[in-house]
Design an enzyme around this catalytic site. Structure first.
Site, mmCIF file in Angstrom:
data_model
loop_
_atom_site.group_PDB
_atom_site.id
_atom_site.type_symbol
_atom_site.label_atom_id
_atom_site.label_comp_id
_atom_site.label_asym_id
_atom_site.label_seq_id
_atom_site.Cartn_x
_atom_site.Cartn_y
_atom_site.Cartn_z
ATOM 1 C CB ILE A 276 0.637 -5.857 -0.430
ATOM 2 C CG1 ILE A 276 -0.858 -5.868 -0.121
ATOM 3 C CG2 ILE A 276 1.443 -6.758 0.481
ATOM 4 C CD1 ILE A 276 -1.222 -5.621 1.290
ATOM 5 C CB CYS B 44 -5.731 0.185 -3.565
ATOM 6 S SG CYS B 44 -7.527 0.083 -3.605
ATOM 7 C CB SER B 45 -0.974 2.321 -1.441
ATOM 8 O OG SER B 45 -1.612 1.900 -0.254
ATOM 9 C CE LYS C 232 -2.440 3.315 -7.473
ATOM 10 N NZ LYS C 232 -1.443 2.228 -7.656
ATOM 11 C CG HIS D 206 1.417 1.928 2.306
ATOM 12 N ND1 HIS D 206 2.186 2.520 3.287
ATOM 13 C CD2 HIS D 206 0.148 1.893 2.788
ATOM 14 C CE1 HIS D 206 1.410 2.824 4.320
ATOM 15 N NE2 HIS D 206 0.173 2.449 4.053
ATOM 16 C CB CYS E 267 -0.092 3.179 7.774
ATOM 17 S SG CYS E 267 -1.124 1.770 7.394
#
Lengths: 389, 135
Positions: free
Chosen positions: A212, A209-210, A331, A335, A86
């Site tokens: 997809i 969670c960030s 977030k 991402h 990442c």
């Protein structure tokens, strides 16, 4: 450092699900925006450095260095692909910075891309798990939400960080993204909605969670002494710093801290001559909410263990003492892994130019970008400034 | 796309996965998993030997995976923990034979031999270590 380096152009796509756009359209859109922003033409560009984490697993396409050049119509300009999970496109930025610093190149395009939504089901989770130790972590069924959940569990145990404090990171970042036209989500959430969202990996829930996402971002780098030729408001790279740690989380003595963040940021403070109190805002790697709390401690904005209380105090909101993730962060901005680091730098440039609209951090002169690969196996810190020295 | 691998990829790890075999550096007296030829502390001055861990340890941190990756769907929800072995090294493993809510930091656990997953419908069936509470 040899030559000082300046950013004279930036561009990015909106982050989110781009059903009508593939790698080509995303790269071209971000690249052309950055080139137009800098007012340069294709013949000025001498090198391309592009990050992509896993185009091979997401769309079956490797060799993305040459692909960047091809798609931008810039052959035979040389191109380098950087990969560090990442942190792939922050490594593109460190690489491009070195290329200009060294004197070898006078105009470099750096950027990153990821097309994540062309895979079905849990294949994205499987692809992302390649950023951890495949044989000794993923083999046993560990996932990335799981990695950060292990860190969260320890942080709560050692420092008394509360579930509510962790949720406040998501609430703040969604609030900030309301003012970011490029963000994936334009939806306010509250602490209660985070705590009622589905458990993914205890104690982390869906809204920790960030997401997809698909997206791309690009920047134009030139030597500082040429910068005023292109723009009245060049943004200077005051520090460009990278550090590594074990690929496996479990091998580290303390998992409530990210050692590579501390190594990278200490080196960056040294390079820039800046101190934590000189940083006016930061874009940090909130791939999962807990990581913003850990990063705020490791970057020096508060004492170890105080990150939960820092977000609760409101000082990391826009208007606070140290605004964190005014863009909405990973977030809420989204991402697309290989594009994230470059997009953080784009946000900092827009903020320092005073072009950030409703999310503007007033009077900001110095900004910090913090980008993490894996569980902290690669960390890249950049410090950008309106001032050359 | 699939995560299936050639047989040799798993076969060469049988010792580690079946016997919980890691390494010990006699120069600095530290233990690590998996096996390594280099001691991260002493580097080339290290004296690294194979070590069979006793298999006893404590939960260092834990989580319950509810959204499982490919190959683990049938097991979810399952507990994954970092186990601190009595010798001092740590490993990642599943904790089984108990309810997820019973797993706590500091809980004593011991190694057991279990099925890990199947590689698709026609691939290998993989076995290895998991941990269970000490009764």
């Amino acid at each position: 450092m040899n030559r000082d380096v300046a950013i004279v152009g930036v561009g990015m796509t909106k982050f989110g699900e781009h059903w009508k756009k593939g790698l080509k359209e995303l790269i071209t859109e971000a690249g052309v925006k950055a080139v137009e922003d800098a007012g340069i033409s294709g013949k000025d560009i001498q090198l391309i450095v592009g990050g992509s984490m896993s185009s091979g697993m997401f769309v079956g396409q490797e060799h993305t260095g040459a692909l960047f050049t091809d798609y931008l119509g810039l052959s035979p300009v040389p191109a380098i692909r950087t990969e560090a999970a990442c942190a792939s496109s922050s490594v593109a930025l460190t690489t491009g910075t070195m290329a200009v610093q060294s004197g070898r190149y006078d105009c470099v395009v750096v950027g990153g891309v990821e097309k994540m939504t062309d895979v079905y089901g849990n294949l994205a989770t499987t692809a992302l798990a390649g950023a951890m130790d495949r044989d000794n972590e993923a083999h046993f069924g560990l996932t990335f939400p799981g990695v950060y959940a292990l860190m969260a569990q320890r942080h709560m145990h050692q420092y008394g960080t509360t579930r509510e404090q962790i949720a406040m990171v998501a609430v703040k970042n969604h609030e900030n993204a309301m003012h970011n036209p490029n963000a994936q989500f334009h939806r306010k959430i509250c602490v209660e909605s985070v705590l009622k969202s589905a458990l993914v990996s205890d104690p982390l829930r869906l809204l920790d969670c960030s997401p997809i996402a698909d997206g791309a971002a690009a920047l134009i780098l030139v030597p500082a002494e040429h910068a005023k030729k292109y723009t009245d408001t060049p943004i200077y790279i005051r520090a460009s710093s990278q550090a590594s740690d074990t690929l496996s989380l479990y091998m580290r003595p303390d998992i409530t801290t990210v050692g590579a963040t501390i190594s990278a940021v200490q080196n960056a403070y040294k390079q820039s001559g800046l101190k934590p109190e000189d940083i006016h805002f930061a874009e940090v790697h909130d791939c999962f909410t807990i990581n913003e709390i850990i990063a705020s401690e490791d970057l020096g904005f508060c004492k170890k263990g105080e990150g939960g209380r820092l977000v609760q105090s409101g000082e990391t909101a826009i208007g606070g003492k140290i605004p964190i993730n005014p863009s909405g962060g990973l977030k809420a901005k989204g991402h697309p892994v290989g594009a994230t680091g470059a997009a953080q730098a784009v946000e900092i440039v827009e903020q320092l130019r005073g072009e950030a609209g409703g999310r503007q951090v007033k009077g900001a002169e110095n900004g910090l970008a913090h980008n993490v690969g894996g569980s902290g196996s690669t960390v890249v810190v950049h410090m950008l400034s309106r001032n050359r020295k | 796309m699939t995560t299936e691998k050639a047989v040799a990829h798993h076969w060469r790890k049988f010792k580690e996965r079946y016997g919980l075999v890691g390494s010990k550096c006699d120069s600095c007296n530290s233990y690590f998993f998996p096996t390594s030829t280099i001691c991260p502390k002493c580097r080339r001055k290290g004296n690294v030997k194979e070590h069979s861990f006793s298999g006893k340890g404590k939960v260092f941190s834990h989580t319950t995976i509810r959204v499982a990756p490919e190959g683990f769907e049938a097991y979810a929800p399952y507990v994954i923990a970092i186990i601190e072995l009595d010798e001092g090294a740590k490993v990642v493993s599943q904790v089984v034979d108990c309810k997820p809510e019973d797993v706590k930091i500091g809980m004593p656990v011991e190694v057991c031999f279990r099925k890990i997953r199947e590689e698709g419908k026609s691939g290998l069936v993989l076995y290895g270590f998991k941990f269970k509470p000490v009764l």
